[in-house]
Design an enzyme around this catalytic site. Structure first.
Site, PDB file in Angstrom:
ATOM      1  CD  GLU A 288      -2.671  -1.274  -0.179  1.00 27.94           C
ATOM      2  OE1 GLU A 288      -3.146  -0.235  -0.676  1.00 27.94           O
ATOM      3  OE2 GLU A 288      -2.760  -2.387  -0.746  1.00 27.94           O
ATOM      4  CB  CYS A 322      -1.562   7.598   2.260  1.00 24.20           C
ATOM      5  SG  CYS A 322      -2.812   6.799   3.262  1.00 24.20           S
TER       6      CYS A 322
END
Ligand code: NAP
Length: 516
Positions: A288, A322
């Site tokens: 990720e 993020c």
């Protein structure tokens, strides 16, 4: 086994005096106890190391939060080998219920120590009170959710019947999972990836981020207190650059669960795909990675609301998410008004040590500070206008929340991840143009739209190419079990942490047929 249905922990209401007071007390208690040391944990034993990693408070120069042992390559290798032995001989045969109960107990301990864990992140990561509280709550959610998910996935699963046979499907663990989390959700992501590996019957070898080792060490202590066998959870802090390759390359590593930057994620992907001597499986990876996330404001939006949601998404935890809103794309008719409101709201944000309850703390370290300031300059060099912020404050790695307007979609600050409190404001000629700008990066993590036009909302659902899409709200703050999280394209493998498909990534299915 009977447990209450899953429910999100929720955030604490600090406008209630008793809650605010409890947090104050936790801050004092944690501060008084800072400076402790944790050794490595390998094969169930505490192990000394030649070197240490020192964790500092980003908002107070030189203030030590604690130290942990720093593993070398030999220790990283030993960690994988001992974890594999324990997995092979014992851990893989434990029941889903046994492992889930450990998670539920750990979640209960965390709930009892909630403010203490959050306060630790206020010191180690410069998380403000609501951000730290959200991080701890998310970690608790992961444990509660994955525990229940494992109860669902454990045991035998029904398949279509076949005459004269008993057919069934079971899920088995993979082996040793190397867990490599980032520093920015140092409790939630670290705990989520680690417990997903453990509850599915794998042994977890946890290498925490070097700027967030103390919260990870504290979490490992909680797992042990909850009854996790110390051989199942290996704790090997170390520099990613020094021991990362060793752990990824080891032939006994079965899977790597990684969250972090695109560069390191791609490196792991490449190395994990190489077959090393004596290796008898294809390594699995969860990768990720980063984001360059946008919020579109169309011409039908309420400008006040749009500006409010943009600012919340851009500057929460200093923009070091993020999912942070780093590009605000506004349709021409509302551009000036939304920009004015965004600047007005941004200027009101306070930056200080989390002890003083500001809106923002410092950024994580000197390297981040330099990089962010460089990007603020790039933004202007490429033709953008510094509307507010850009300044710094003494005493820690403080950067003011920054708005740069007049950014073009191809500018560096519109394409590259900055990971700091910098918002690029981009004007779109019309909605068509806004869609094109939205999808015009290599990433695809989060994004959203503020609009009162049903056609635009539906089009965003269909065409905005991101893993987590938010309509008429800020684009950060996904909830475990409610908004499974993970991105498209260079944002990663879209593993959807906190979702119903996540745990199966840590297991393999075995179909068993017995003829009578
Ligand atoms: P990073 O620099 O990539 O580090 C992540 C982890 O990888 C750290 O534990 C790091 O260890 C380790 N590492 C470094 N080099 C390695 C190597 N060669 N082999 C194996 N591991 C290695 O990322 P970060 O700065 O911690 O985190 C910020 C990034 O994470 C941003 O890009 C952000 O967008 C992304 N992120 C993504 C998600 C998501 O769900 N998609 C969530 C959160 C954050 P050291 O600390 O020792 O270097």
């Amino acid at each position: 086994m009977s447990v209450m249905p899953y429910k999100n922990e929720g955030s604490e209401d600090f406008s209630i005096e008793a809650n605010a007071k409890a947090y104050d007390e936790a801050m004092k208690k944690v501060k008084a106890g800072l400076g402790q040391h944790w050794d490595l944990l390998i094969g169930g034993e505490r192990v000394k190391s030649d070197k240490v990693i020192t964790s500092y408070d980003p908002s107070r120069e030189g203030f030590v939060v604690g130290t942990v042992g720093k593993a070398n390559k030999e220790q990283a290798t030993e960690a994988i080998e001992k974890a594999y032995k324990f997995w092979k001989e014992y851990w893989r045969f434990t029941s889903a219920e046994f492992r889930a109960r450990i998670l539920f107990r750990a979640a209960a301990i965390m709930r009892r120590r909630k403010h203490e864990l959050s306060a630790l992140m206020s010191y180690e990561e410069a998380k403000t009170r609501p951000e730290a509280d959200g991080d701890t709550a998310e970690a608790i959610d992961f444990l509660e959710y994955y525990g229940r998910e494992m109860l669902r996935l454990g045991g035998e699963h029904e398949v279509y019947p076949w005459p004269d046979e008993d057919n069934t499907l079971v899920y088995e663990p993979l082996g040793v999972v190397v867990v490599i989390p980032p520093w920015n959700f140092p409790c939630a992501i670290m705990a989520g990836m680690t417990t997903a590996a453990l509850v599915t019957g794998n042994c977890a070898v946890l290498k925490p981020a070097s700027t967030a080792p103390i919260i990870a060490a504290t979490f490992v202590d909680i797992l042990l207190e909850a009854g996790m066998p110390p051989q199942a959870i290996t704790f090997v802090p170390g520099s990613g650059g020094e021991v990362g390759d060793t752990m990824v390359d080891h032939p006994l590593t079965r899977m790597i669960a990684f969250t972090g930057s695109k560069e390191i994620g791609l490196r792991i992907q490449e190395r994990a795909s190489k077959l090393n001597e004596s290796q008898i499986w294809i390594k699995r990876t969860i990768l990720e990675m980063g984001g360059k996330d946008s919020l579109v404001v169309d011409a039908t939006a309420d400008p006040e609301y749009a500006a409010e949601e943009a600012v919340k998404g851009a500057y929460g935890f200093q923009g070091q998410k993020c999912s942070a809103c780093s590009r605000l794309i506004v349709e021409e008719p509302l551009y000036d008004e939304v920009l004015r409101l965004v600047v007005e709201k941004t200027k009101k944000l306070t930056v200080d040590h989390p002890e003083n309850y500001p809106d923002m703390g410092a950024v994580i370290d000197g390297a981040a500070y330099e990089k962010i300031r460089e990007y603020i300059q790039f933004g202007q060099d490429d033709g953008g206008k510094l509307e507010c912020g850009g300044g710094v404050k003494e005493g820690g790695w403080f950067i003011e929340p920054t708005v740069i307007s007049g950014v073009e979609p191809n500018h560096r600050i519109a394409q590259e991840e900055i990971f700091g409190p910098v918002l690029a404001v981009i004007k779109a000629r019309d909605f068509e143009h806004a869609v094109e700008i939205f999808n015009g990066t290599e990433y695809g993590l989060t994004g959203g739209i503020i609009s009162n036009n049903r056609e635009h909302l539906e089009r965003a659902r269909r065409e905005f190419h991101v893993g987590n899409l938010y309509l008429n709200r800020k684009i950060t703050g996904s909830l475990v079990g409610v908004q499974p999280f993970g991105g498209f394209n260079m944002s990663g493998t879209d593993s959807k942490a906190g979702g119903p498909d996540y745990l199966q990534l840590f297991m393999q299915g075995k179909a068993i047929a017995e003829r009578f």
